[in-house]
Design a protein around this motif. Sequence first.
Motif, PDB file in Angstrom:
ATOM      1  N   PHE A 157      75.908  19.656  15.901  1.00 31.97           N
ATOM      2  CA  PHE A 157      76.587  19.838  14.741  1.00 31.97           C
ATOM      3  C   PHE A 157      76.896  20.866  14.031  1.00 31.97           C
ATOM      4  N   THR A 158      76.197  22.158  14.297  1.00 27.31           N
ATOM      5  CA  THR A 158      76.444  23.176  13.783  1.00 27.31           C
ATOM      6  C   THR A 158      77.732  23.972  14.628  1.00 27.31           C
ATOM      7  N   GLU A 159      77.738  23.506  15.938  1.00 28.35           N
ATOM      8  CA  GLU A 159      78.732  24.100  16.847  1.00 28.35           C
ATOM      9  C   GLU A 159      80.204  23.725  16.366  1.00 28.35           C
ATOM     10  N   TYR A 160      80.322  22.506  15.769  1.00 30.95           N
ATOM     11  CA  TYR A 160      81.469  22.112  15.186  1.00 30.95           C
ATOM     12  C   TYR A 160      81.539  21.932  13.668  1.00 30.95           C
ATOM     13  N   ARG A 161      80.748  22.866  13.141  1.00 29.57           N
ATOM     14  CA  ARG A 161      80.772  23.097  11.642  1.00 29.57           C
ATOM     15  C   ARG A 161      80.693  21.569  10.776  1.00 29.57           C
ATOM     16  N   ARG A 162      79.687  20.915  11.248  1.00 31.42           N
ATOM     17  CA  ARG A 162      79.701  19.377  10.741  1.00 31.42           C
ATOM     18  C   ARG A 162      78.383  19.301  10.039  1.00 31.42           C
TER      19      ARG A 162
END
Length: 343
Positions: A170-175
């Motif tokens: 989720f942090t990889e795609y700024r979610r």
Amino acid sequence: MKDITWHTEPNNKDEAMREIIKEVRNCNLNCYREEYKKPLKTLFNRIISVEELMNGRPLIDDWRSQDILFISQAPSKQAWVDNELSSLDNSFFTDFLLKKIYPNNNSSVAIEKWKQNVFWIHTANCYPGKGEGGDKVPNMDCAEMYFDKIIETMNPKLIILMGLSATKFFTEYRRLSDINKKSPRLKDILYLQYDKQKPFFVDSKDGTNQYETIVIPHAANLTKLSESGIFAYNLLIDSLIDGKAKKNEYEFTLKTKDIVSSSKHTWLDEIVYVLKELGGHAKNKDIFIEVEKRGMMNFTPRWKNSVIKTIGLHSSDSKSYKEGNSDRFYKIDRGHWGLRDFK
DNA sequence: GCAGAATAAGTCGGGTACAA
DNA sequence: TTGTACCCGACTTATTCTGC
């Protein structure tokens, strides 16, 4: 990110979830098999053979119309070879978490209640193998294939992310709300949650939905939890515990941080505030009078220079303007400044 | 593997001196 | 009085080391 297409009619939710679980269990990619080269020993001296490891199957919870989604890193080696979510019978659950959430029930009733409420998945559905220290950190292949399918189909009331691996997708795609860094440390995520004193939100893939999300540290070292880790578990227990009789039933004590007092009020903040008060523009002399009247700042013998310097550093009309600084002020005349975004 | 501690490097805000 | 240059300390961020 792999393209995922998955459309579900609400009344087919149960059927769709069972389809996903079937898909996971029938996966024949056989990831990590090259990692299973020698027998492994468990904490209780059980020897797991290479053959047992090779025969393991992708592990995912059963569907019971749960409304909470729990995501952790990967199955343990014993869970993998037994094809059982071992977490349901380890001491963390039976001796700690379940006792806090269901204080009036014995272990077997508490576990059953937990299973009815919580759908458990992993970042990787297969055992990732043993590394130099603990287990290897799994890749994101499973997460990319299944997380969005599961979230969109399940539409969970709450998502719980346990440990760094679970947050990575989720942090990889700024979610994950309020997290702007691509690979933040778990410590920083936990601290932000503690600072906000409330859960995060995870955005759906298309950005149209948000799911309340609590991040907790791995439970291996409950005795060494930081204050933000304790807060995370309190938040989790507080969210899962049933009804209103939840106060004072767990040991952790919540310490509220005084966020207001810890935030720093700078000269820039003060000047912007004063210019707004003065109608969006003012001469230095009037700014000085207003700042002095408010008495919010540290008044050194040369504090007026600090005001002038700060305006210059944040105005592209000034030779002092520093590239990269916000361009907050515009020059009207010598010693007369306006606030650019004043309405 | 993970988290915490220690350390280094970079950034920012504030204070002072001085020239215009 | 105003504007700028320089310096310093505090804070933030990144990296490495260490222990569990």
